[in-house]
Design a protein around this motif. Sequence first.
Motif, PDB file in Angstrom:
ATOM      1  N   GLY A   1      49.349  56.344  25.264  1.00  0.00           N
ATOM      2  CA  GLY A   1      48.429  55.232  25.062  1.00  0.00           C
ATOM      3  C   GLY A   1      47.197  55.309  25.934  1.00  0.00           C
ATOM      4  N   GLY A   2      46.036  55.105  25.321  1.00  0.00           N
ATOM      5  CA  GLY A   2      44.788  55.067  26.070  1.00  0.00           C
ATOM      6  C   GLY A   2      43.738  54.296  25.291  1.00  0.00           C
ATOM      7  N   LYS A   3      42.623  54.009  25.941  1.00  0.00           N
ATOM      8  CA  LYS A   3      41.514  53.320  25.284  1.00  0.00           C
ATOM      9  C   LYS A   3      40.257  53.532  26.128  1.00  0.00           C
ATOM     10  CE  LYS A   3      40.973  50.792  21.524  1.00  0.00           C
ATOM     11  NZ  LYS A   3      41.597  51.095  20.217  1.00  0.00           N
TER      12      LYS A   3
ATOM     13  N   GLY B   1      44.570  49.417  25.636  1.00  0.00           N
ATOM     14  CA  GLY B   1      45.330  50.603  26.022  1.00  0.00           C
ATOM     15  C   GLY B   1      46.808  50.307  26.189  1.00  0.00           C
ATOM     16  N   PHE B   2      47.127  49.127  26.723  1.00  0.00           N
ATOM     17  CA  PHE B   2      48.530  48.722  26.890  1.00  0.00           C
ATOM     18  C   PHE B   2      49.203  48.571  25.529  1.00  0.00           C
ATOM     19  CE2 PHE B   2      51.773  45.367  27.864  1.00  0.00           C
ATOM     20  CZ  PHE B   2      52.523  46.108  28.768  1.00  0.00           C
ATOM     21  N   GLU B   3      48.546  47.883  24.603  1.00  0.00           N
ATOM     22  CA  GLU B   3      49.073  47.746  23.249  1.00  0.00           C
ATOM     23  C   GLU B   3      49.273  49.114  22.597  1.00  0.00           C
ATOM     24  OE1 GLU B   3      49.217  44.602  20.809  1.00  0.00           O
ATOM     25  OE2 GLU B   3      50.119  44.215  22.759  1.00  0.00           O
ATOM     26  N   GLN B   4      48.330  50.030  22.889  1.00  0.00           N
ATOM     27  CA  GLN B   4      48.354  51.345  22.252  1.00  0.00           C
ATOM     28  C   GLN B   4      49.611  52.139  22.636  1.00  0.00           C
ATOM     29  OE1 GLN B   4      45.163  51.894  20.511  1.00  0.00           O
ATOM     30  NE2 GLN B   4      46.432  53.256  19.299  1.00  0.00           N
ATOM     31  N   ILE B   5      50.128  51.917  23.837  1.00  0.00           N
ATOM     32  CA  ILE B   5      51.347  52.617  24.274  1.00  0.00           C
ATOM     33  C   ILE B   5      52.471  52.385  23.267  1.00  0.00           C
ATOM     34  CG2 ILE B   5      53.136  52.786  26.053  1.00  0.00           C
ATOM     35  CD1 ILE B   5      51.069  51.650  28.040  1.00  0.00           C
TER      36      ILE B   5
ATOM     37  N   VAL C   1      40.517  54.368  29.888  1.00  0.00           N
ATOM     38  CA  VAL C   1      41.764  53.924  30.497  1.00  0.00           C
ATOM     39  C   VAL C   1      42.878  54.817  29.958  1.00  0.00           C
ATOM     40  CG1 VAL C   1      43.384  52.013  30.786  1.00  0.00           C
ATOM     41  CG2 VAL C   1      40.920  51.553  30.683  1.00  0.00           C
ATOM     42  N   GLN C   2      43.379  55.704  30.787  1.00  0.00           N
ATOM     43  CA  GLN C   2      44.478  56.602  30.416  1.00  0.00           C
ATOM     44  C   GLN C   2      45.769  55.936  30.891  1.00  0.00           C
ATOM     45  OE1 GLN C   2      43.111  60.315  32.217  1.00  0.00           O
ATOM     46  NE2 GLN C   2      42.045  60.872  30.321  1.00  0.00           N
ATOM     47  N   PHE C   3      46.410  55.212  29.971  1.00  0.00           N
ATOM     48  CA  PHE C   3      47.447  54.270  30.378  1.00  0.00           C
ATOM     49  C   PHE C   3      48.817  54.912  30.554  1.00  0.00           C
ATOM     50  CE2 PHE C   3      46.867  49.535  30.412  1.00  0.00           C
ATOM     51  CZ  PHE C   3      47.961  49.262  31.207  1.00  0.00           C
ATOM     52  N   ASN C   4      49.260  55.700  29.581  1.00  0.00           N
ATOM     53  CA  ASN C   4      50.617  56.242  29.665  1.00  0.00           C
ATOM     54  C   ASN C   4      50.718  57.500  28.820  1.00  0.00           C
ATOM     55  OD1 ASN C   4      53.619  56.511  28.926  1.00  0.00           O
ATOM     56  ND2 ASN C   4      53.677  54.857  30.431  1.00  0.00           N
ATOM     57  N   SER C   5      51.248  58.570  29.414  1.00  0.00           N
ATOM     58  CA  SER C   5      51.359  59.849  28.703  1.00  0.00           C
ATOM     59  C   SER C   5      52.806  60.330  28.639  1.00  0.00           C
ATOM     60  CB  SER C   5      50.490  60.909  29.389  1.00  0.00           C
ATOM     61  OG  SER C   5      50.910  61.110  30.737  1.00  0.00           O
ATOM     62  N   ALA C   6      53.767  59.415  28.719  1.00  0.00           N
ATOM     63  CA  ALA C   6      55.174  59.811  28.762  1.00  0.00           C
ATOM     64  C   ALA C   6      55.613  60.551  27.497  1.00  0.00           C
ATOM     65  CB  ALA C   6      56.069  58.589  28.985  1.00  0.00           C
ATOM     66  N   ILE C   7      55.081  60.168  26.333  1.00  0.00           N
ATOM     67  CA  ILE C   7      55.560  60.785  25.087  1.00  0.00           C
ATOM     68  C   ILE C   7      54.506  61.652  24.410  1.00  0.00           C
ATOM     69  CG2 ILE C   7      57.253  58.958  24.692  1.00  0.00           C
ATOM     70  CD1 ILE C   7      55.407  57.815  22.542  1.00  0.00           C
ATOM     71  N   GLY C   8      53.346  61.806  25.013  1.00  0.00           N
ATOM     72  CA  GLY C   8      52.319  62.647  24.408  1.00  0.00           C
ATOM     73  C   GLY C   8      50.976  62.425  25.061  1.00  0.00           C
ATOM     74  N   PRO C   9      49.939  63.182  24.614  1.00  0.00           N
ATOM     75  CA  PRO C   9      48.598  63.004  25.181  1.00  0.00           C
ATOM     76  C   PRO C   9      48.086  61.589  24.929  1.00  0.00           C
ATOM     77  CG  PRO C   9      48.510  64.337  23.176  1.00  0.00           C
ATOM     78  CD  PRO C   9      49.957  64.181  23.529  1.00  0.00           C
ATOM     79  N   TYR C  10      47.245  61.101  25.828  1.00  0.00           N
ATOM     80  CA  TYR C  10      46.658  59.774  25.645  1.00  0.00           C
ATOM     81  C   TYR C  10      45.960  59.723  24.284  1.00  0.00           C
ATOM     82  CZ  TYR C  10      47.089  60.108  30.737  1.00  0.00           C
ATOM     83  OH  TYR C  10      47.554  60.329  32.005  1.00  0.00           O
ATOM     84  N   LYS C  11      46.119  58.609  23.593  1.00  0.00           N
ATOM     85  CA  LYS C  11      45.513  58.471  22.268  1.00  0.00           C
ATOM     86  C   LYS C  11      45.088  57.038  22.072  1.00  0.00           C
ATOM     87  CE  LYS C  11      44.364  60.116  18.260  1.00  0.00           C
ATOM     88  NZ  LYS C  11      43.063  59.427  18.430  1.00  0.00           N
ATOM     89  N   GLY C  12      43.834  56.850  21.718  1.00  0.00           N
ATOM     90  CA  GLY C  12      43.307  55.514  21.493  1.00  0.00           C
ATOM     91  C   GLY C  12      41.803  55.580  21.328  1.00  0.00           C
ATOM     92  N   GLY C  13      41.243  54.561  20.727  1.00  0.00           N
ATOM     93  CA  GLY C  13      39.846  54.592  20.328  1.00  0.00           C
ATOM     94  C   GLY C  13      38.853  54.369  21.449  1.00  0.00           C
ATOM     95  N   LEU C  14      37.584  54.580  21.087  1.00  0.00           N
ATOM     96  CA  LEU C  14      36.433  54.247  21.918  1.00  0.00           C
ATOM     97  C   LEU C  14      35.717  53.076  21.259  1.00  0.00           C
ATOM     98  CD1 LEU C  14      35.034  57.843  22.547  1.00  0.00           C
ATOM     99  CD2 LEU C  14      36.282  56.431  24.193  1.00  0.00           C
ATOM    100  N   ARG C  15      35.394  52.051  22.044  1.00  0.00           N
ATOM    101  CA  ARG C  15      34.719  50.861  21.530  1.00  0.00           C
ATOM    102  C   ARG C  15      33.352  50.728  22.183  1.00  0.00           C
ATOM    103  NH1 ARG C  15      37.610  44.963  21.113  1.00  0.00           N
ATOM    104  NH2 ARG C  15      38.832  46.255  19.664  1.00  0.00           N
TER     105      ARG C  15
END
Length: 448
Positions: free
Chosen positions: A124-126, A108-112, A80-94
């Motif tokens: 933000g992503g996950k 992913g939403f929380e990660q933003i 889930v590539q949620f939001n890239s407004a401030i940088g590359p998507y970043k978040g874990g794999l579960r």
Amino acid sequence: MNNYVKSVLNDLKEKYPWQEEFLQAATEVLESLGVVFEKDSKYEEHKILERIVEPERIIKFRVPWQDDEGNYHVNVGYRVQFNSAIGPYKGGLRFHPTVNESILKFLGFEQIFKNSLTGIPMGGGKGGSNFDPRGKSDDEIMRFCQSFMTELFRHVGAYTDVPAGDIGVGGREIGYLFGQYKRLANEWTGVLTGKDHKWGGSLIRPEATGFGATFFAKEMLKANKDSLEGKNVALSGFGNVAWGAAQKVTELGGKVITLSGPDGYIYDPEGIGTEEKWEYMLEMRASGRDKVKDYADKFGVEFFEGERPWKRKEIDIAIPAATQNELFEDDAKALVKNNAIALAEAANMPCTLEAMEILRDGDILYAPGKAVNAGGVATSGLEMAQNSQFIFWTEEKVEEELHKIMVNIHNSCLEASKEYGLGSDYVAGANIAGFKKVADSMIDQGLV
């Protein structure tokens, strides 16, 4: 509730009624933002909420793999590539049987907002899969990871999307995933974080979330003229987060008295504060048994089958560090009744909405996961920085930078809360501070 927030939430509930975890996360964030929209109409004019609650894209794919007996299996993979407004998507794999689109959207939403709070340019992503690594051989996990990355590699990159680990994805899995990416892309790049320090990883990354949560709790107590010294701390879980927190709480003068697992919780009145006990936590996690009773058997302490630790009267500070929705309304009531001083969420959304309401109304310091547990992704950001410069920082340097980031996050939450006349509301402060940076960036970049 602000009318604009109410309309967006109602639309979300109509579109995704089955995505309970995502709706819970969206409700918690959006309800805090009403004061922002009342004060500044630009966010409503630019339809920021409608845009920020929808992922930029969701990638879903099958993951075929073969077990050691030659049998074929197929799991489902997601990013889930949620939001890239401030940088590359970043978040874990579960990797866990419960993984589905709702859980990954909530994470992913929380990660933003969590990533925004760190001050590091990360979106933000996950992602993850419903694959269960428990009981699998190393070869089976390697084959699964290679199959997973064979599909994912075309969607990630050091300046596009940088996954990390999460539940079920530790150093072993990151190694297999990185190896396959390098093989397919024919390049060495910092496309994953949580790598071993021998090949591009950062020191203290495994401990970082627990260390960061403890630093935040320390700052929260300090702002209220208190400290961790002599306090009884209840932890849940026994993975990396609890492991890191147990060490740092002990170093700062507190005493960790509980751990928990799917089978129940243990109570250790002497404290989980020795090298032997921390090493055994690592053994428990590596065993794949997923039972905290092993600790009770090893060290001769009490085990409470099927129970949660939050009702214990000895608790001064609660740090839920296991998974989402592990602390319920009755647990929150018990903490308030027993005069607990603070609760800091080291897991992602460990408190139900009902529990959150009780904690926020009670005489207890309460801070949300997106602020408290940001130390993990912050250290991932520091790993990305080291990779991009082809340098390697000492353990002392990484911890120093992590500590600075957590102090800044704490201060940002308090300042945002006070700016809108909300006192020391860490939940609202974290949501407002994280949101405004992302929302302003979205406006600057146009309707995309």
